[in-house]
Motif scaffolding. Structure first.
Motif, PDB file in Angstrom:
ATOM      1  N   TYR A  90       0.804  -1.217   0.000  1.00 40.81           N
ATOM      2  CA  TYR A  90       0.000   0.000   0.000  1.00 40.81           C
ATOM      3  C   TYR A  90       0.837   1.268   0.000  1.00 40.81           C
ATOM      4  O   TYR A  90       0.368   2.325  -0.418  1.00 40.81           O
ATOM      5  CB  TYR A  90      -0.985  -0.004   1.168  1.00 40.81           C
ATOM      6  CG  TYR A  90      -2.174  -0.897   0.911  1.00 40.81           C
ATOM      7  CD1 TYR A  90      -3.026  -0.663  -0.153  1.00 40.81           C
ATOM      8  CD2 TYR A  90      -2.440  -1.985   1.723  1.00 40.81           C
ATOM      9  CE1 TYR A  90      -4.115  -1.482  -0.405  1.00 40.81           C
ATOM     10  CE2 TYR A  90      -3.529  -2.812   1.479  1.00 40.81           C
ATOM     11  CZ  TYR A  90      -4.361  -2.548   0.419  1.00 40.81           C
ATOM     12  OH  TYR A  90      -5.442  -3.357   0.169  1.00 40.81           O
ATOM     13  N   LYS A  91       2.073   1.192   0.442  1.00 41.51           N
ATOM     14  CA  LYS A  91       2.963   2.353   0.423  1.00 41.51           C
ATOM     15  C   LYS A  91       3.790   2.432  -0.856  1.00 41.51           C
ATOM     16  O   LYS A  91       4.496   3.408  -1.075  1.00 41.51           O
ATOM     17  CB  LYS A  91       3.883   2.318   1.639  1.00 41.51           C
ATOM     18  CG  LYS A  91       3.125   2.563   2.933  1.00 41.51           C
ATOM     19  CD  LYS A  91       4.039   2.558   4.129  1.00 41.51           C
ATOM     20  CE  LYS A  91       3.229   2.805   5.389  1.00 41.51           C
ATOM     21  NZ  LYS A  91       4.076   2.890   6.585  1.00 41.51           N
ATOM     22  N   SER A  92       3.680   1.425  -1.718  1.00 41.94           N
ATOM     23  CA  SER A  92       4.494   1.387  -2.940  1.00 41.94           C
ATOM     24  C   SER A  92       4.034   2.452  -3.942  1.00 41.94           C
ATOM     25  O   SER A  92       2.856   2.791  -4.026  1.00 41.94           O
ATOM     26  CB  SER A  92       4.435   0.009  -3.590  1.00 41.94           C
ATOM     27  OG  SER A  92       3.170  -0.207  -4.194  1.00 41.94           O
ATOM     28  N   ILE A  93       4.987   2.948  -4.695  1.00 43.71           N
ATOM     29  CA  ILE A  93       4.687   3.905  -5.757  1.00 43.71           C
ATOM     30  C   ILE A  93       3.753   3.262  -6.793  1.00 43.71           C
ATOM     31  O   ILE A  93       2.839   3.915  -7.297  1.00 43.71           O
ATOM     32  CB  ILE A  93       5.992   4.380  -6.443  1.00 43.71           C
ATOM     33  CG1 ILE A  93       6.861   5.172  -5.452  1.00 43.71           C
ATOM     34  CG2 ILE A  93       5.698   5.216  -7.681  1.00 43.71           C
ATOM     35  CD1 ILE A  93       6.240   6.441  -4.938  1.00 43.71           C
ATOM     36  N   THR A  94       3.966   1.986  -7.080  1.00 45.67           N
ATOM     37  CA  THR A  94       3.136   1.293  -8.058  1.00 45.67           C
ATOM     38  C   THR A  94       1.671   1.331  -7.641  1.00 45.67           C
ATOM     39  O   THR A  94       0.787   1.651  -8.445  1.00 45.67           O
ATOM     40  CB  THR A  94       3.610  -0.162  -8.234  1.00 45.67           C
ATOM     41  OG1 THR A  94       4.976  -0.149  -8.638  1.00 45.67           O
ATOM     42  CG2 THR A  94       2.779  -0.898  -9.269  1.00 45.67           C
ATOM     43  N   TRP A  95       1.376   1.006  -6.373  1.00 41.95           N
ATOM     44  CA  TRP A  95      -0.016   1.046  -5.914  1.00 41.95           C
ATOM     45  C   TRP A  95      -0.538   2.469  -5.890  1.00 41.95           C
ATOM     46  O   TRP A  95      -1.664   2.740  -6.308  1.00 41.95           O
ATOM     47  CB  TRP A  95      -0.186   0.408  -4.544  1.00 41.95           C
ATOM     48  CG  TRP A  95      -1.550   0.679  -3.983  1.00 41.95           C
ATOM     49  CD1 TRP A  95      -1.861   1.404  -2.879  1.00 41.95           C
ATOM     50  CD2 TRP A  95      -2.810   0.264  -4.533  1.00 41.95           C
ATOM     51  NE1 TRP A  95      -3.222   1.473  -2.708  1.00 41.95           N
ATOM     52  CE2 TRP A  95      -3.828   0.773  -3.716  1.00 41.95           C
ATOM     53  CE3 TRP A  95      -3.167  -0.490  -5.651  1.00 41.95           C
ATOM     54  CZ2 TRP A  95      -5.183   0.554  -3.973  1.00 41.95           C
ATOM     55  CZ3 TRP A  95      -4.518  -0.704  -5.903  1.00 41.95           C
ATOM     56  CH2 TRP A  95      -5.505  -0.181  -5.073  1.00 41.95           C
ATOM     57  N   GLN A  96       0.253   3.406  -5.410  1.00 42.72           N
ATOM     58  CA  GLN A  96      -0.203   4.794  -5.333  1.00 42.72           C
ATOM     59  C   GLN A  96      -0.576   5.322  -6.716  1.00 42.72           C
ATOM     60  O   GLN A  96      -1.604   5.987  -6.879  1.00 42.72           O
ATOM     61  CB  GLN A  96       0.862   5.664  -4.674  1.00 42.72           C
ATOM     62  CG  GLN A  96       1.042   5.345  -3.202  1.00 42.72           C
ATOM     63  CD  GLN A  96       2.207   6.086  -2.579  1.00 42.72           C
ATOM     64  OE1 GLN A  96       2.630   7.125  -3.058  1.00 42.72           O
ATOM     65  NE2 GLN A  96       2.734   5.538  -1.502  1.00 42.72           N
ATOM     66  N   ARG A  97       0.229   4.993  -7.720  1.00 46.05           N
ATOM     67  CA  ARG A  97      -0.073   5.434  -9.091  1.00 46.05           C
ATOM     68  C   ARG A  97      -1.305   4.718  -9.645  1.00 46.05           C
ATOM     69  O   ARG A  97      -2.142   5.336 -10.306  1.00 46.05           O
ATOM     70  CB  ARG A  97       1.128   5.193  -9.996  1.00 46.05           C
ATOM     71  CG  ARG A  97       2.248   6.165  -9.719  1.00 46.05           C
ATOM     72  CD  ARG A  97       3.428   5.933 -10.629  1.00 46.05           C
ATOM     73  NE  ARG A  97       4.475   6.890 -10.330  1.00 46.05           N
ATOM     74  CZ  ARG A  97       5.741   6.709 -10.645  1.00 46.05           C
ATOM     75  NH1 ARG A  97       6.129   5.600 -11.263  1.00 46.05           N
ATOM     76  NH2 ARG A  97       6.635   7.631 -10.341  1.00 46.05           N
ATOM     77  N   THR A  98      -1.406   3.433  -9.379  1.00 42.17           N
ATOM     78  CA  THR A  98      -2.569   2.666  -9.839  1.00 42.17           C
ATOM     79  C   THR A  98      -3.839   3.200  -9.197  1.00 42.17           C
ATOM     80  O   THR A  98      -4.853   3.433  -9.879  1.00 42.17           O
ATOM     81  CB  THR A  98      -2.399   1.171  -9.520  1.00 42.17           C
ATOM     82  OG1 THR A  98      -1.240   0.681 -10.187  1.00 42.17           O
ATOM     83  CG2 THR A  98      -3.616   0.357  -9.933  1.00 42.17           C
ATOM     84  N   ARG A  99      -3.781   3.405  -7.891  1.00 39.89           N
ATOM     85  CA  ARG A  99      -4.944   3.915  -7.148  1.00 39.89           C
ATOM     86  C   ARG A  99      -5.387   5.271  -7.703  1.00 39.89           C
ATOM     87  O   ARG A  99      -6.569   5.494  -7.960  1.00 39.89           O
ATOM     88  CB  ARG A  99      -4.594   4.026  -5.666  1.00 39.89           C
ATOM     89  CG  ARG A  99      -5.739   4.516  -4.806  1.00 39.89           C
ATOM     90  CD  ARG A  99      -5.283   4.780  -3.383  1.00 39.89           C
ATOM     91  NE  ARG A  99      -4.340   5.888  -3.399  1.00 39.89           N
ATOM     92  CZ  ARG A  99      -3.290   6.006  -2.591  1.00 39.89           C
ATOM     93  NH1 ARG A  99      -3.030   5.077  -1.701  1.00 39.89           N
ATOM     94  NH2 ARG A  99      -2.504   7.046  -2.678  1.00 39.89           N
TER      95      ARG A  99
END
Length: 97
Positions: free
Chosen positions: A9-18
Motif C-alpha cells: 500500500y505504500k508502494s509507488i506502483t499502488w499509489q499510481r494505480t490507485r
C-alpha cells in the motif's frame, strides 16, 4: 492496515494505480453512482480481498477489473459481516484478511 500489506500500500506502483483508477472514475463512488447518487469516492477497494497469499499477484492487486472506487460508507458496508478467517479441518483458525 495489516502488517503484510504495508509495503504494497505504500508502494509507488499502488499509489499510481490507485490515483489513475480513481481519476478514471471521476472520483465518484461506483456503488452510489449505480443508484443514481453522485458521491465522492475516496477508497479504491479490491473486490477480491488482498491476503498474505495473493499480495504479490498483480492480477489481484493491480488489475483494474479487481478494483472499485467507493465512498467510506459503501466500503464499510462491503466489509461489514465479511468473514476474515476460516477454520481448517483440524479446527485451527486462519486469518486471511
Amino acid at each position: 492496515m495489516k502488517e503484510y500489506a504495508k509495503g504494497f500500500y505504500k508502494s509507488i506502483t499502488w499509489q499510481r494505480t490507485r490515483e489513475a483508477y480513481a481519476s478514471s472514475k471521476r472520483y465518484l463512488c461506483e456503488r452510489c453512482l449505480s443508484k443514481g447518487i453522485q458521491r465522492y469516492g475516496d477508497t479504491v477497494h479490491h473486490k477480491t480481498f488482498i491476503t498474505p497469499y495473493n499480495i504479490d499477484d498483480p492480477n489481484i492487486t493491480l488489475n483494474w477489473d479487481n478494483l472499485m472506487l467507493l465512498c467510506r460508507d459503501c466500503h464499510a458496508a462491503i466489509h461489514r459481516g465479511k468473514k476474515r478467517y476460516k477454520v481448517d479441518g483440524e479446527g485451527r483458525v486462519k486469518i486471511y484478511d
